[in-house]
Design an enzyme around this catalytic site. Structure first.
Site, PDB file in Angstrom:
ATOM      1  N   LYS A  11       0.914  -1.153  -0.019  1.00 54.09           N
ATOM      2  CA  LYS A  11      -0.061   0.129   0.018  1.00 54.09           C
ATOM      3  C   LYS A  11       1.136   1.113  -0.046  1.00 54.09           C
ATOM      4  CE  LYS A  11      -4.019  -2.147   2.190  1.00 54.09           C
ATOM      5  NZ  LYS A  11      -5.096  -2.137   3.307  1.00 54.09           N
ATOM      6  N   TYR A  51     -12.274  -2.085  -3.834  1.00 54.69           N
ATOM      7  CA  TYR A  51     -12.904  -2.143  -2.347  1.00 54.69           C
ATOM      8  C   TYR A  51     -14.582  -2.284  -2.371  1.00 54.69           C
ATOM      9  CZ  TYR A  51      -8.253  -1.964  -0.189  1.00 54.69           C
ATOM     10  OH  TYR A  51      -7.130  -2.363   0.324  1.00 54.69           O
ATOM     11  N   ARG A  87      -1.519 -14.423   4.346  1.00 56.65           N
ATOM     12  CA  ARG A  87      -2.434 -13.816   5.277  1.00 56.65           C
ATOM     13  C   ARG A  87      -1.731 -13.881   6.627  1.00 56.65           C
ATOM     14  NH1 ARG A  87      -6.707 -10.456   4.108  1.00 56.65           N
ATOM     15  NH2 ARG A  87      -7.596 -10.806   6.355  1.00 56.65           N
ATOM     16  N   THR A  93      -5.412  -7.566  10.448  1.00 54.75           N
ATOM     17  CA  THR A  93      -5.765  -6.236   9.814  1.00 54.75           C
ATOM     18  C   THR A  93      -5.246  -4.839  10.552  1.00 54.75           C
ATOM     19  OG1 THR A  93      -7.800  -7.209   8.835  1.00 54.75           O
ATOM     20  CG2 THR A  93      -7.309  -4.699   8.952  1.00 54.75           C
ATOM     21  N   ARG A 104       2.547  -6.400   9.050  1.00 55.93           N
ATOM     22  CA  ARG A 104       1.913  -5.479   9.522  1.00 55.93           C
ATOM     23  C   ARG A 104       2.402  -4.877  11.016  1.00 55.93           C
ATOM     24  NH1 ARG A 104      -3.957  -7.226   7.264  1.00 55.93           N
ATOM     25  NH2 ARG A 104      -4.136  -5.745   5.652  1.00 55.93           N
ATOM     26  N   ASN A 114      -2.312   0.340   6.551  1.00 59.95           N
ATOM     27  CA  ASN A 114      -1.704  -1.107   7.134  1.00 59.95           C
ATOM     28  C   ASN A 114      -1.045  -1.937   6.273  1.00 59.95           C
ATOM     29  OD1 ASN A 114      -3.604  -1.874   5.776  1.00 59.95           O
ATOM     30  ND2 ASN A 114      -4.713  -3.054   7.180  1.00 59.95           N
ATOM     31  N   HIS A 117      -2.129  -5.443   1.442  1.00 57.42           N
ATOM     32  CA  HIS A 117      -3.226  -6.236   1.117  1.00 57.42           C
ATOM     33  C   HIS A 117      -2.802  -7.669   0.907  1.00 57.42           C
ATOM     34  CE1 HIS A 117      -7.243  -7.102  -0.509  1.00 57.42           C
ATOM     35  NE2 HIS A 117      -6.770  -7.817  -1.532  1.00 57.42           N
ATOM     36  N   GLU A 128      -9.207 -10.647  -7.878  1.00 56.52           N
ATOM     37  CA  GLU A 128      -8.431  -9.508  -7.459  1.00 56.52           C
ATOM     38  C   GLU A 128      -7.142  -9.682  -8.846  1.00 56.52           C
ATOM     39  OE1 GLU A 128      -9.645  -8.916  -2.984  1.00 56.52           O
ATOM     40  OE2 GLU A 128      -7.477  -9.693  -3.418  1.00 56.52           O
TER      41      GLU A 128
HETATM   42  N1  UDP Z   1     -10.068  -0.714   6.946  1.00 54.79           N
HETATM   43  C1  UDP Z   1     -10.052   0.578   7.575  1.00 54.79           C
HETATM   44  N2  UDP Z   1     -10.446   0.677   9.004  1.00 54.79           N
HETATM   45  C2  UDP Z   1     -11.322  -0.284   9.512  1.00 54.79           C
HETATM   46  C3  UDP Z   1     -11.178  -1.786   9.033  1.00 54.79           C
HETATM   47  C4  UDP Z   1     -10.595  -1.685   7.841  1.00 54.79           C
HETATM   48  O1  UDP Z   1      -9.486   1.477   7.229  1.00 54.79           O
HETATM   49  O2  UDP Z   1     -11.781  -0.255  10.491  1.00 54.79           O
HETATM   50  C5  UDP Z   1      -9.327  -0.728   5.894  1.00 54.79           C
HETATM   51  C6  UDP Z   1      -7.713  -1.283   6.189  1.00 54.79           C
HETATM   52  O3  UDP Z   1      -6.996  -0.855   5.085  1.00 54.79           O
HETATM   53  C7  UDP Z   1      -8.199  -2.919   5.613  1.00 54.79           C
HETATM   54  C8  UDP Z   1      -9.205  -2.737   4.523  1.00 54.79           C
HETATM   55  O4  UDP Z   1     -10.087  -1.748   4.846  1.00 54.79           O
HETATM   56  O5  UDP Z   1      -7.119  -3.407   5.256  1.00 54.79           O
HETATM   57  C9  UDP Z   1      -9.981  -3.857   4.157  1.00 54.79           C
HETATM   58  O6  UDP Z   1     -10.417  -4.486   5.474  1.00 54.79           O
HETATM   59  P1  UDP Z   1     -10.801  -5.991   5.733  1.00 54.79           P
HETATM   60  O7  UDP Z   1     -11.594  -6.150   6.865  1.00 54.79           O
HETATM   61  O8  UDP Z   1     -10.936  -6.754   4.520  1.00 54.79           O
HETATM   62  O9  UDP Z   1      -9.048  -6.196   6.094  1.00 54.79           O
HETATM   63  P2  UDP Z   1      -8.140  -6.996   5.439  1.00 54.79           P
HETATM   64  O10 UDP Z   1      -8.342  -8.085   4.809  1.00 54.79           O
HETATM   65  O11 UDP Z   1      -7.247  -6.057   4.817  1.00 54.79           O
HETATM   66  O12 UDP Z   1      -6.946  -7.558   6.655  1.00 54.79           O
END
Ligand code: UDP
Length: 143
Positions: A11, A51, A87, A93, A104, A114, A117, A128
């Site tokens: 990112k 997204y 993952r 996250t 992370r 964070n 992705h 994707e």
């Molecule tokens: N995100 C955010 N605030 C939140 C939750 C998610 O900004 O409270 C953003 C964050 O960049 C995250 C993305 O939305 O990586 C996608 O969220 P997801 O729950 O799918 O998490 P990921 O799969 O990226 O771990």
């Protein structure tokens, strides 16, 4: 063990901090192969499309604005159980909850910035990958 492909983004925050090489090194050390890669600067429309599943979430506007704030690296990773393996390399996250030694934990500053992705399932990985790469941009290691 199944050989899978997953989709990954470094990112804007991590690209801006010059962490591309360090993050690629983590993928390779874990046995994942980078079989497609490019740098892109997303438009608002591209980020919103990527997204789309989060479009009703309160953080959607901020997420799109962050993801368009600078260039990103997009890549396809291939290896055994690549979706789950990536993952695990990424961590939770929210970096405050990410296990020690994960990307992370080491490179992210907050839940909204964070660092990386990674696809959360095989079906989303396929979708994707196709969002960013044409078939002829993906180079499986056949030799
Ligand atoms: N995100 C955010 N605030 C939140 C939750 C998610 O900004 O409270 C953003 C964050 O960049 C995250 C993305 O939305 O990586 C996608 O969220 P997801 O729950 O799918 O998490 P990921 O799969 O990226 O771990």
């Amino acid at each position: 063990m199944a050989i899978e492909r997953t989709f990954s983004i470094i990112k804007p925050d991590a690209v801006a901090k010059n962490h591309i090489g360090a993050i690629y090194s983590r993928f390779e050390s874990a046995g994942l192969k980078i079989i497609a890669s490019k740098m892109v600067h997303l438009t608002k429309e591209q980020a919103e499309g990527f997204y789309a599943e989060h479009s009703e979430r309160p953080f959607f506007g901020a997420l799109v604005s962050f993801m368009t704030s600078g260039p990103i690296m997009v890549q396809v990773l291939e290896g055994e159980n690549a979706v789950l393996a990536n993952r695990e390399i990424m961590g939770a996250t929210n970096p405050a909850e990410a296990a020690r030694g994960t990307l992370r934990a080491d490179y992210a500053v907050s839940i909204d910035e964070n660092a990386v992705h990674g696809s959360d399932a095989l079906a989303s990985a396929e979708r994707e990958i196709a969002y960013f790469f044409a078939a002829d941009e993906i180079c499986p290691r056949t030799r």
